[in-house]
Each structure stands twice: as structure tokens, then as C-alpha cells.
Design a protein around this motif. Sequence first.
Motif, mmCIF file in Angstrom:
data_model
loop_
_atom_site.group_PDB
_atom_site.id
_atom_site.type_symbol
_atom_site.label_atom_id
_atom_site.label_comp_id
_atom_site.label_asym_id
_atom_site.label_seq_id
_atom_site.Cartn_x
_atom_site.Cartn_y
_atom_site.Cartn_z
ATOM 1 N N LYS A 234 0.713 -1.224 0.138
ATOM 2 C CA LYS A 234 -0.085 0.274 -0.089
ATOM 3 C C LYS A 234 0.774 1.211 0.014
ATOM 4 O O LYS A 234 1.524 1.551 0.983
ATOM 5 N N LYS A 235 0.735 2.017 -1.222
ATOM 6 C CA LYS A 235 1.657 3.172 -1.113
ATOM 7 C C LYS A 235 0.787 4.480 -0.521
ATOM 8 O O LYS A 235 -0.404 4.711 -1.122
ATOM 9 N N ILE A 253 -1.290 9.469 -0.938
ATOM 10 C CA ILE A 253 -2.047 8.685 -1.718
ATOM 11 C C ILE A 253 -2.457 7.549 -0.908
ATOM 12 O O ILE A 253 -1.850 7.042 0.035
ATOM 13 N N GLU A 254 -3.502 6.700 -1.482
ATOM 14 C CA GLU A 254 -3.592 5.373 -0.870
ATOM 15 C C GLU A 254 -3.962 4.411 -1.993
ATOM 16 O O GLU A 254 -5.156 4.179 -2.738
ATOM 17 N N ASP A 255 -2.878 4.063 -2.582
ATOM 18 C CA ASP A 255 -2.781 3.024 -3.839
ATOM 19 C C ASP A 255 -2.407 1.856 -3.559
ATOM 20 O O ASP A 255 -1.258 1.638 -2.932
ATOM 21 N N ASN A 256 -3.283 0.701 -3.585
ATOM 22 C CA ASN A 256 -2.960 -0.613 -3.514
ATOM 23 C C ASN A 256 -2.700 -1.439 -4.905
ATOM 24 O O ASN A 256 -2.105 -2.545 -4.965
ATOM 25 N N SER A 257 -2.633 -0.620 -6.003
ATOM 26 C CA SER A 257 -2.322 -1.261 -7.108
ATOM 27 C C SER A 257 -0.969 -1.373 -7.399
ATOM 28 O O SER A 257 -0.194 -0.616 -6.796
ATOM 29 N N SER A 259 2.781 -0.807 -9.015
ATOM 30 C CA SER A 259 3.316 0.307 -9.740
ATOM 31 C C SER A 259 3.940 -0.058 -11.072
ATOM 32 O O SER A 259 4.242 0.931 -11.713
#
Length: 309
Positions: A234-235, A253-257, A259
Motif C-alpha cells: 500500500k503506497k 495517496i492510498e494506492d494498492n495497485s 506500480s
Amino acid sequence: MNYTYRLDEINLNMISVVGRKSAYLGELYKMGFDIPPGFVISSAGVNEILKDIQPDINSILSSVNLNNQSDLEKKSGIIRSLILNSKISEEIEEEILERFNSLNSRYVAVRATVTSPLSGSSFAGEYETDLFVTRDNLIQSIKRVIASYYSPRAIAYRLLSQDNSGMAILIQNMINPTVAGTAFSLHPVTEESDYVFIESAFGLGESVTKGLVTPDQYIISKATRSLVSKRISKKVVKLVYDYEEKRIKTIDIEDNSESLKERDAIKVANMTIAVEEIFKRNVNIEWAIDGNKLYLLEVRGVRKIYPEV
């Protein structure tokens, strides 16, 4: 021109002149690797910039008390202030700005490059790096990077190790990556040499090298050039350049995708393996993707945790 060299003028025999980082990138640049074009202010050029204040710097260094952190920090501050307020000769300033103009780029990255071999001591973030530097800010940026050579940590290391390595300055066209990171040609913990270990995150690669995020991790088999495993984190932040505010910003950010797409991870691995094969030793690279293009930004040697006897 006396104090600067284009990347395509540099080779591995010039480490003492242009620094380790520049020499290895210059050699790879001529081999066709995708490396941002640029030029280097040689160690002689850096010495010329410091010429008028070097006696004062040497005098201050001779009185540093490494057992007194306050004294170390105070004298480091005095030296850095001397450098930041120094005047660069017109000759070298004109040469630097002429080289900048030839890059046809609005922004450049300014980095230190030490004059020691690939096997020498090194770590990410060793000295200052300035990103998105314009022509108007270039000279002051160069002085700021030179001043980082005299940070408390750097002074203490050189005095204790008696390391007299000099410094050159690498200036390259700035790219604005969507994703960036590092790669090792062996696992940095298990030391397995059959795999490439990749770390990546969104935005500028400094979020990875400075430990600001928990990066995504990819392990690629050297034998099959295929993905063995990946761990997506989780970024919570990314570093981006704000062109309106003219500064690098930390964006929450809250990005679980993931990179890095699998095909791009394999491209990074292929680049890492190619560099390893050229230099015939384990390497750690920094890379970035801008648009659809993968760039090589830095090459370092990897010292094993348990050196072979």
C-alpha cells in the motif's frame, strides 16, 4: 573547454576525473543504454570552484573534534556557508552554462559523483541531489551539491576512514517518471544470485531510495527472464514535481495497485542483467520510467553482507 565533459566523451578510465557514477554511465551511454544526456563538471572543475576558499576549508577541517557532535555540526555549517556564498569564476561559469544550453532542456538533475571505484564505499543519498533545476538556479544548485560533501556525516566518514576521494558533479536532462525505483542483480538479503530483485513506487525514485514508502517488490529469474514472485504494498505517498509551485511535493495517496507492470519489471531485470554482464560483478541500479521509456539513472557495486574470504 577545460572543466566539463559530455557523457559521450567519458569512459571507465576517467573515474578520477569525472567520478564513479559519471564514468560508468558514460560508458553505458556510448553502448546505447537509455540514459538521460548530460555533462560533468570534473573534479578539477570542482577544485577550481573552491580554489579561493580551500585554504579556509582545510583550516576548519584540521580543527574538527569528531568526539564532539556539536563542534562537528558547527564547523560543517561554517564550511557549507563559505561554499554557498562563494563566487565562481566567469570562465567556469560560462563553460557550465554553455554546456547547459547544449542540452536543450528546461530542467536538469544535479548530482554528486565521487572519484572512487565501483567497488568503493557508497550508499544512496550519500550527497545532495537537486532535481528540476533551471538555468537560472544552476550555479547555486552546483554549490549546494558541492557543500553536501562537507555534511557532518561526510566529514566524519572521510576523517575516520582517511578517504581522500574527490567529487565531480553530474548534470543531466531531468525526466519526470510515472514510476521509479531500484534493482539488484542479486537478492540484497539472501544474496541469491539467480534472481533480480526490484523495488518500485509511483513518482520520483527518491521515495524508494530515501525510504519514504514501502515499495512494491518483484523477483525475476535470470534463467527464464520471468516473474517468480511479487509483493504489492500500500503506497501512502509519492513524490511529484509541481510545475506551478516549482518544487517537489509529497502527495498523500492510498494506492494498492501495482506500480510496475510485469512486462516492465522484466525490462528492468533485463537492463540490470546486461549491466551486470558488462561489468562482471553484482550491481545495484536506479531506474525510472517516463512515458513508455525505461531509463537507467545510476549504477553502483553491491558489497555482499558476508564477503568471500
